[in-house]
Design an enzyme around this catalytic site. Structure first.
Site, PDB file in Angstrom:
ATOM      1  N   ASP A  46       0.813  -1.214   0.000  1.00 25.55           N
ATOM      2  CA  ASP A  46       0.000   0.000   0.000  1.00 25.55           C
ATOM      3  C   ASP A  46       0.849   1.269   0.000  1.00 25.55           C
ATOM      4  O   ASP A  46       0.506   2.254  -0.652  1.00 25.55           O
ATOM      5  CB  ASP A  46      -0.914   0.010   1.223  1.00 25.55           C
ATOM      6  CG  ASP A  46      -2.159  -0.838   1.021  1.00 25.55           C
ATOM      7  OD1 ASP A  46      -2.407  -1.253  -0.121  1.00 25.55           O
ATOM      8  OD2 ASP A  46      -2.885  -1.073   1.997  1.00 25.55           O
TER       9      ASP A  46
ATOM     10  N   GLU B 292      -4.559   9.783   4.947  1.00 30.88           N
ATOM     11  CA  GLU B 292      -5.127  10.500   6.078  1.00 30.88           C
ATOM     12  C   GLU B 292      -4.238  11.651   6.499  1.00 30.88           C
ATOM     13  O   GLU B 292      -3.047  11.689   6.211  1.00 30.88           O
ATOM     14  CB  GLU B 292      -5.339   9.570   7.278  1.00 30.88           C
ATOM     15  CG  GLU B 292      -4.085   9.180   8.027  1.00 30.88           C
ATOM     16  CD  GLU B 292      -3.364   7.988   7.458  1.00 30.88           C
ATOM     17  OE1 GLU B 292      -2.119   8.049   7.403  1.00 30.88           O
ATOM     18  OE2 GLU B 292      -4.022   7.018   7.065  1.00 30.88           O
TER      19      GLU B 292
ATOM     20  N   ASP C  53      -4.196  10.827  22.458  1.00 31.59           N
ATOM     21  CA  ASP C  53      -2.843  10.674  21.905  1.00 31.59           C
ATOM     22  C   ASP C  53      -2.763  11.227  20.495  1.00 31.59           C
ATOM     23  O   ASP C  53      -1.685  11.612  20.032  1.00 31.59           O
ATOM     24  CB  ASP C  53      -2.435   9.194  21.884  1.00 31.59           C
ATOM     25  CG  ASP C  53      -2.006   8.694  23.244  1.00 31.59           C
ATOM     26  OD1 ASP C  53      -1.861   9.514  24.173  1.00 31.59           O
ATOM     27  OD2 ASP C  53      -1.818   7.471  23.399  1.00 31.59           O
TER      28      ASP C  53
ATOM     29  N   ALA D 110      -9.838   5.663   0.820  1.00 32.88           N
ATOM     30  CA  ALA D 110      -8.637   4.921   0.437  1.00 32.88           C
ATOM     31  C   ALA D 110      -7.752   4.615   1.636  1.00 32.88           C
ATOM     32  O   ALA D 110      -7.087   3.585   1.689  1.00 32.88           O
ATOM     33  CB  ALA D 110      -7.835   5.712  -0.604  1.00 32.88           C
TER      34      ALA D 110
ATOM     35  N   THR E  38      -8.525   1.695   5.518  1.00 32.33           N
ATOM     36  CA  THR E  38      -8.031   0.370   5.905  1.00 32.33           C
ATOM     37  C   THR E  38      -6.618   0.417   6.467  1.00 32.33           C
ATOM     38  O   THR E  38      -6.055  -0.620   6.801  1.00 32.33           O
ATOM     39  CB  THR E  38      -8.047  -0.590   4.695  1.00 32.33           C
ATOM     40  OG1 THR E  38      -7.304   0.002   3.627  1.00 32.33           O
ATOM     41  CG2 THR E  38      -9.455  -0.861   4.231  1.00 32.33           C
ATOM     42  N   ALA E  39      -6.042   1.625   6.558  1.00 30.08           N
ATOM     43  CA  ALA E  39      -4.668   1.760   7.042  1.00 30.08           C
ATOM     44  C   ALA E  39      -4.683   2.116   8.531  1.00 30.08           C
ATOM     45  O   ALA E  39      -5.272   1.410   9.331  1.00 30.08           O
ATOM     46  CB  ALA E  39      -3.933   2.793   6.201  1.00 30.08           C
ATOM     47  N   TYR E  40      -4.036   3.230   8.903  1.00 31.81           N
ATOM     48  CA  TYR E  40      -3.933   3.577  10.316  1.00 31.81           C
ATOM     49  C   TYR E  40      -5.300   3.808  10.946  1.00 31.81           C
ATOM     50  O   TYR E  40      -5.525   3.501  12.121  1.00 31.81           O
ATOM     51  CB  TYR E  40      -3.038   4.807  10.478  1.00 31.81           C
ATOM     52  CG  TYR E  40      -2.719   5.110  11.914  1.00 31.81           C
ATOM     53  CD1 TYR E  40      -2.232   4.113  12.757  1.00 31.81           C
ATOM     54  CD2 TYR E  40      -2.923   6.370  12.437  1.00 31.81           C
ATOM     55  CE1 TYR E  40      -1.959   4.369  14.082  1.00 31.81           C
ATOM     56  CE2 TYR E  40      -2.646   6.643  13.763  1.00 31.81           C
ATOM     57  CZ  TYR E  40      -2.165   5.644  14.587  1.00 31.81           C
ATOM     58  OH  TYR E  40      -1.902   5.907  15.901  1.00 31.81           O
ATOM     59  N   ASN E  41      -6.240   4.340  10.184  1.00 29.87           N
ATOM     60  CA  ASN E  41      -7.603   4.527  10.683  1.00 29.87           C
ATOM     61  C   ASN E  41      -8.187   3.235  11.219  1.00 29.87           C
ATOM     62  O   ASN E  41      -8.803   3.203  12.291  1.00 29.87           O
ATOM     63  CB  ASN E  41      -8.481   5.087   9.554  1.00 29.87           C
ATOM     64  CG  ASN E  41      -9.955   5.096   9.903  1.00 29.87           C
ATOM     65  OD1 ASN E  41     -10.417   5.886  10.700  1.00 29.87           O
ATOM     66  ND2 ASN E  41     -10.705   4.184   9.287  1.00 29.87           N
TER      67      ASN E  41
ATOM     68  N   SER F 268      -6.494   0.569  12.233  1.00 34.66           N
ATOM     69  CA  SER F 268      -5.740   0.173  13.424  1.00 34.66           C
ATOM     70  C   SER F 268      -6.206   0.935  14.662  1.00 34.66           C
ATOM     71  O   SER F 268      -6.120   0.432  15.782  1.00 34.66           O
ATOM     72  CB  SER F 268      -4.244   0.422  13.208  1.00 34.66           C
ATOM     73  OG  SER F 268      -3.757  -0.358  12.142  1.00 34.66           O
TER      74      SER F 268
END
Length: 242
Positions: A46, A117, A146, A154, A157-160, A162
């Site tokens: 990705d 993001e 934090d 797009a 599915t990444a840090y969002n 997690s």
């Protein structure tokens, strides 16, 4: 109606698996320079397809990723067979990045763009204290956390993901506003926003609780104000197998 793509550029991350695949595919299908290509086949994960999308912004070139990396939520399954047909029958998604405008503690302003993001993170052991205003309306007068991120479909599915944010369909006209380890209000888990909103985030007590802002891989230190909107004049085109 299927498209008809003939001029293809193959690019790859530095991973050995991606480099081997790139060499094999160039031998099978030929290769043109990126600036002459109708479509770019990005081999990696990705992170690499995001780099390719940034580089192809506003060129009209189609980006078709195949997974030769460790993470590939945005990637298609790797195969050497029927690649021309797969590209010609793929679904085209227009990706509009987020535009991040920042003001730091020294009065410097900066602009950066994010396909995944925009994130704000605490810089020290002290939790960040933020105020969130959406389209001119104060929605969170004080968020202690934090971090906080605004994700595109797009990037959902990444840090969002997690951070326990929702996964959004690529075509959804939505953004995900997701906290990272929210302390107060403790039960707040985020919000879904229309993709046309303007989000203003102010850092409260910046001397005591310094915050950094990140748009994909561009980081701005010690920000005091961050404004996020959807970019009007920038578009990348991502292809996905049906």
């Amino acid at each position: 109606m299927p498209r008809s793509v003939n001029a293809i550029a193959f690019v790859a991350s530095n991973a050995d698996e991606a480099q081997i695949a790139c060499k094999e595919l160039r031998g099978l299908y030929g290769h043109v320079p990126v600036e002459e290509a109708e479509a770019i086949v990005a081999l990696g994960g990705d992170g690499f397809v995001l780099q390719t999308l940034h580089a192809s912004m506003n060129t009209g070139r189609l980006v078709y990723g195949m997974n030769r990396g460790s993470v590939g939520f945005l990637m298609n399954k790797y195969s050497t067979e029927g690649l021309i047909e797969r590209i010609n029958n793929a679904v085209e998604n227009s990706i509009r990045p987020l535009k991040m405008q920042t003001l730091d503690e020294e009065g410097n302003r900066a602009i950066a763009y994010a396909i995944n993001e925009v994130s704000l993170f605490r810089q020290s052991y002290q939790a960040a204290k933020l105020k969130v205003v959406i389209d001119g309306h104060e929605r969170l007068p004080e968020l202690i956390c934090d971090g906080l991120l605004l994700s595109t479909p797009a990037g959902s599915t990444a840090y969002n993901f997690s951070a326990h944010g929702p996964i959004l369909p690529l075509e959804a006209p939505l953004l995900a506003l997701t906290p990272v380890s929210a302390f107060r209000p403790r039960r707040w888990r985020g919000a879904l926003l229309p993709d046309k909103v303007k989000v203003d985030i102010s850092v409260l007590e910046p001397e005591k609780r310094p915050v950094n802002a990140v748009a994909d891989n561009t980081e701005i230190k010690t920000v005091i104000e961050v404004t996020i909107t959807q970019s009007i004049g920038r578009t990348a085109k991502l292809l996905s197998d049906p």
